[in-house]
Enzyme design. Structure first.
Site, PDB file in Angstrom:
ATOM      1  N   GLY A  31       0.727  -1.259  -0.025  1.00 21.84           N
ATOM      2  CA  GLY A  31      -0.091   0.064   0.160  1.00 21.84           C
ATOM      3  C   GLY A  31       0.772   1.101  -0.114  1.00 21.84           C
ATOM      4  N   TYR A 175      -9.249 -15.821   7.261  1.00 20.93           N
ATOM      5  CA  TYR A 175      -8.459 -14.959   6.470  1.00 20.93           C
ATOM      6  C   TYR A 175      -8.918 -15.422   4.913  1.00 20.93           C
ATOM      7  CZ  TYR A 175      -4.909 -12.940   3.399  1.00 20.93           C
ATOM      8  OH  TYR A 175      -4.516 -12.105   2.225  1.00 20.93           O
TER       9      TYR A 175
END
Length: 305
Positions: A31, A175
């Site tokens: 990111g 997840y």
């Protein structure tokens, strides 16, 4: 060979001057590199994370390279915090050209958030869902919504009852389930955007298995050290490679007309059978709105909520 995400994605010549991008989970890892690269292309970047010091460092990095940026903190286990993030974006920008739903987590222990929802599902799916729907009317024509998914969705089965039960928790199972939700969410968002006449695309992406991102530090026992050691082996995806996957889908002209797809290795890829089921996508969309206690977004016949 260049290791710049811009070169790896083949987008160095893209001009994002005059555009605004929000990259969640951009204080570290893929990111951060994606946010800095978007600034290098001329975008005004909104950096998001929980750590204000880390956020200020990313903003300083972007600004030192000649772009504009700001940091907005938000805790993705909190509905009110996500809403505040969306309100800040709406109040401080004229529109949003790129929304990268990259924030996510892996948690060793099970537990429910204040919504009564398993934490992994809340952070990885419900918060991006809420943020996106809160920003629907702020997305500019031609905007792109990119959601970071994972090949870990393979093998997961959608179970919307399990997200409210703390028993039987598995770190990887939770997840994987949340990443299946990411793929289904993007597909249903794209379908509803098209059905309501919105000129906005939505896609999900597998950025690769990236030991160097630090993301695997949440795995139990000796696994973090084992995975980190893999970073030294040839053929393992680097953080720059992962950022390039985001950038390709976010800004490449070659991906501009595609929507509702799952990308891997900078090309549309077929996700699992469970992720291709349109009824799963519809059920997830409706149930997500119910869990958040909001009206169902993007119902055909009205622009947005």
């Amino acid at each position: 060979m260049s290791t710049s995400p811009l070169d790896l994605a083949g987008v160095r010549d893209v001009d994002l001057s005059g555009t605004t991008a929000l990259v969640t989970g951009s204080t570290s890892g893929i990111g951060r590199l994606a946010a800095v690269a978007l600034g290098d292309l001329g975008a005004s970047v909104i950096v998001h994370g929980r750590d204000e010091s880390a956020g200020r460092n990313v903003v300083a990095d972007i600004e030192s390279r000649g772009a504009t940026a700001q940091f907005v903190a938000a805790d993705f286990t909190s509905v009110s915090s996500v809403r505040t993030l969306a309100e800040t974006v709406r109040s401080e920008t004229d529109g949003l050209d790129l929304l990268v739903n990259n924030a996510g987590g892996v948690f060793r222990d099970g537990g429910l958030t204040d919504l009564g929802v398993e934490r992994t599902f809340h952070v990885n799916h419900l918060s991006p869902y809420l943020l996106t729907t809160e920003l629907l009317d702020h997305l500019a024509p031609g905007a792109r919504v990119v959601t970071t998914a994972s090949a870990a969705h393979q093998g997961a089965t959608l179970d919307l009852d399990a997200v409210s039960r703390p028993d039987g928790f598995s770190t990887f199972g939770a997840y994987s389930h949340s990443k299946l939700a990411n793929v289904l969410f993007s597909a249903e968002l794209a379908r509803r955007l098209d059905a309501t006449g919105r000129d906005v695309t939505a896609n999900s992406v597998h950025p690769g298995a990236i030991p160097g991102s630090g993301f695997m530090r949440f795995l139990p026992g000796p696994l973090p050290r084992l995975v980190q050691a893999l970073d030294r082996l040839p053929g393992i995806t680097s953080v720059a490679d992962g950022a390039a996957e985001l950038l390709y889908l976010a800004v490449s002209p070659r991906a501009g007309d595609l929507s509702g797809r799952y990308f891997s290795n900078q090309r549309p890829t077929e996700p699992s059978r469970e992720a291709r089921d349109p009824e799963n996508a519809r059920r997830l969309w409706v149930r997500s709105a119910e869990l958040l206690d909001i009206d169902e977004p993007l119902v055909a016949g009205r622009k947005s909520d």
